[in-house]
Design a protein around this motif. Structure first.
Motif, PDB file in Angstrom:
ATOM      1  N   GLU A 131      41.543 -35.051 -65.828  1.00 25.55           N
ATOM      2  CA  GLU A 131      41.534 -33.455 -65.360  1.00 25.55           C
ATOM      3  C   GLU A 131      41.942 -32.990 -64.069  1.00 25.55           C
ATOM      4  O   GLU A 131      42.471 -32.070 -64.018  1.00 25.55           O
ATOM      5  CB  GLU A 131      40.127 -32.965 -65.489  1.00 25.55           C
ATOM      6  CG  GLU A 131      39.246 -33.239 -67.106  1.00 25.55           C
ATOM      7  CD  GLU A 131      38.598 -34.435 -67.135  1.00 25.55           C
ATOM      8  OE1 GLU A 131      38.977 -35.397 -66.463  1.00 25.55           O
ATOM      9  OE2 GLU A 131      37.766 -34.787 -68.135  1.00 25.55           O
ATOM     10  N   LYS A 132      41.551 -33.911 -63.188  1.00 27.79           N
ATOM     11  CA  LYS A 132      42.080 -33.685 -61.701  1.00 27.79           C
ATOM     12  C   LYS A 132      43.429 -33.534 -61.375  1.00 27.79           C
ATOM     13  O   LYS A 132      43.904 -32.877 -60.344  1.00 27.79           O
ATOM     14  CB  LYS A 132      41.050 -34.311 -60.753  1.00 27.79           C
ATOM     15  CG  LYS A 132      39.669 -34.470 -60.633  1.00 27.79           C
ATOM     16  CD  LYS A 132      38.957 -35.217 -59.704  1.00 27.79           C
ATOM     17  CE  LYS A 132      37.602 -35.318 -59.625  1.00 27.79           C
ATOM     18  NZ  LYS A 132      37.025 -36.083 -58.617  1.00 27.79           N
ATOM     19  N   PHE A 133      44.080 -34.422 -62.296  1.00 27.17           N
ATOM     20  CA  PHE A 133      45.689 -34.599 -62.037  1.00 27.17           C
ATOM     21  C   PHE A 133      46.489 -33.971 -63.119  1.00 27.17           C
ATOM     22  O   PHE A 133      47.638 -34.323 -63.400  1.00 27.17           O
ATOM     23  CB  PHE A 133      45.936 -36.117 -61.919  1.00 27.17           C
ATOM     24  CG  PHE A 133      45.038 -36.986 -61.060  1.00 27.17           C
ATOM     25  CD1 PHE A 133      45.139 -36.771 -59.752  1.00 27.17           C
ATOM     26  CD2 PHE A 133      43.899 -37.511 -61.363  1.00 27.17           C
ATOM     27  CE1 PHE A 133      44.407 -37.578 -58.700  1.00 27.17           C
ATOM     28  CE2 PHE A 133      43.206 -38.161 -60.620  1.00 27.17           C
ATOM     29  CZ  PHE A 133      43.381 -38.091 -59.419  1.00 27.17           C
ATOM     30  N   THR A 153      49.904 -32.483 -62.159  1.00 24.92           N
ATOM     31  CA  THR A 153      50.514 -33.256 -61.286  1.00 24.92           C
ATOM     32  C   THR A 153      51.514 -33.864 -62.103  1.00 24.92           C
ATOM     33  O   THR A 153      51.470 -34.290 -63.172  1.00 24.92           O
ATOM     34  CB  THR A 153      49.422 -34.607 -60.617  1.00 24.92           C
ATOM     35  OG1 THR A 153      48.529 -33.699 -59.695  1.00 24.92           O
ATOM     36  CG2 THR A 153      50.357 -35.305 -59.694  1.00 24.92           C
TER      37      THR A 153
END
Length: 425
Positions: free
Chosen positions: A156-158, A161
């Motif tokens: 989720e955090k990336f 990216t």
């Protein structure tokens, strides 16, 4: 009768291999050869001719025929070079067959290597939609599965990216999540689960079981882990030298595979020179291996030091040699430990064209049971010869702790010396 979704008839795949006389040469040898060639041209110009490499036919697949029914999970097993990955690439339409017929009914999703089909410059979010579109999914279908894919992959955090910055673990989590959740009729997987950690492998195994049993999708699964194949697949195909050696119930096929491996190996001492189940560029050969304890005894117990004597033969002296010995539990594909000459040294920078190399370990503290040995001989990073099932040896029980007890192999593969203490009050 279930509907047949994959039918393969007399499938063959041929490659042409270009071979140069003399095998691999390093930079120093190449410069020497060029200098000699120039001198010969000057002295005898009429006799010079340009060398043309020979071409050899290699059949990676030969007359392969089988059927897969809808909803079946089929394991594809076999040793290195048996043709497993080539078969999956042909079924995935990555490479064309040389002969034979393939009939596939349904949408196919392939996970043949980490991040197959991903664009490195795109973000994780964009690659989910890209992969879905490649699989023929509409934007609405992808969006309905999007949250499940992200939650499963744990990225989720990336998500926004570029995937070129992902670690291999993040790559494989997202790649598997996309392939498994976008509901293809046929899912093809080639040993990529070995990249993830243990927790992720269990998670993927659970998802694949759910896909094959509850959702009715068809799965083709290549793995060297026989326990995983047997747990996941009801049926299996055994490939050997590009041909199907056996197919049917996974338990029976796996047992036949293990029996064939036992026939290739003898306990402790094995002549390797005539073995055909090997890989590498062929410019050098492992000729034999002998295993005994550090004192020269053939009986090896839990506290023994291990002494391995390995013979080899090469076309020429070996520059920057590297010996790699990997020891496995006999019925498991997870390595117990590896002996690498690059790590500890002891092997000179130049080995003569023929000889032996010996390695002696510290006490191993292995639990009783059978182990198998894989051997690799390299020149720098170039693989010269590899035999996956070179030999095997038995470890006898020994009372390490003086308690009269020796834990079985089913509990653990290695033991440590340790002490318990209490602090009363």
């Amino acid at each position: 009768m279930s509907q047949t979704v994959i039918r393969v008839e007399q499938l063959g795949k041929k490659y042409l291999l270009a071979q140069q006389a003399g095998g691999y040469t390093n930079l120093r040898e190449k410069i020497t050869e060029k200098t000699k060639s120039l001198t010969q041209r000057i002295l005898t110009p009429k006799r010079t001719h340009k060398f043309k490499p020979t071409r050899e036919e290699f059949w990676a697949l030969k007359d392969v025929s089988f059927e897969v029914k809808q909803g079946e999970c089929v394991g594809i097993i076999g040793g290195n070079g048996a043709g497993k990955s080539t078969l999956l690439k042909v079924l995935s339409r990555i490479t064309e067959p040389t002969k034979g017929k393939i009939r596939i009914k349904g949408r196919v999703a392939s996970l043949l290597e980490v991040g197959t089909g991903f664009h490195p410059e795109l973000t994780g979010r964009e690659n989910i939609y890209l992969n879905g579109a490649i699989l023929g999914m509409s934007k609405v279908e992808i969006k309905s599965k999007f949250d499940e894919i992200v939650a499963f992959a744990e990225v989720e955090k990336f998500l926004d990216t570029p995937v070129k910055r992902y670690s291999s673990g993040m790559y494989v989590r997202l790649a598997f999540a996309v392939a498994a959740h976008l509901e293809p009729e046929i899912l093809i997987i080639d040993e990529v689960l070995a990249v993830g950690d243990i927790a992720f492998q269990k998670k993927c195994l659970g998802k694949m079981e759910n896909v094959a049993t509850q959702e009715g999708q068809t799965v083709l699964f290549v793995s060297h882990n026989m326990q995983m194949v047997q747990a996941l697949c009801a049926k299996a195909c055994l490939l050997k030298a590009g041909s199907i050696a056996a197919q049917g119930n996974s338990g029976d096929v796996i047992e036949q595979y293990l029996l064939s491996l036992r026939s290739l190996t003898q306990l402790n001492s094995t002549i390797l020179e005539q073995r055909q189940d090997r890989s590498g560029d062929g410019s050098a050969k492992l000729t034999f291996i002998n295993i005994e304890d550090g004192d020269g005894n053939k009986v090896i117990c839990s506290i023994s030091r291990l002494k391995l004597t390995i013979g080899y033969r090469s076309e020429k002296p070996i520059y920057s040699p590297r010996l790699l010995v990997t020891i496995y539990d006999y019925n498991n594909e997870y390595a117990i430990f590896a002996l690498d000459s690059n790590v500890v040294g002891g092997v000179p920078e130049l080995l003569p064209a023929e000889g032996t190399v010996t390695c002696i370990t510290e006490p191993m503290y292995l639990t009783p049971g059978r182990c198998r040995v894989e051997l690799e001989l390299l020149r720098g990073e170039i693989l010269l010869d590899c035999i996956e099932y070179a030999t095997c040896f038995d470890v006898e029980a020994y009372d390490i702790y003086g308690s009269g007890k020796s834990p079985p192999r089913s509990w653990a593969t290695c033991l440590l010396r340790y002490q318990w203490s209490t602090n009363v009050g």
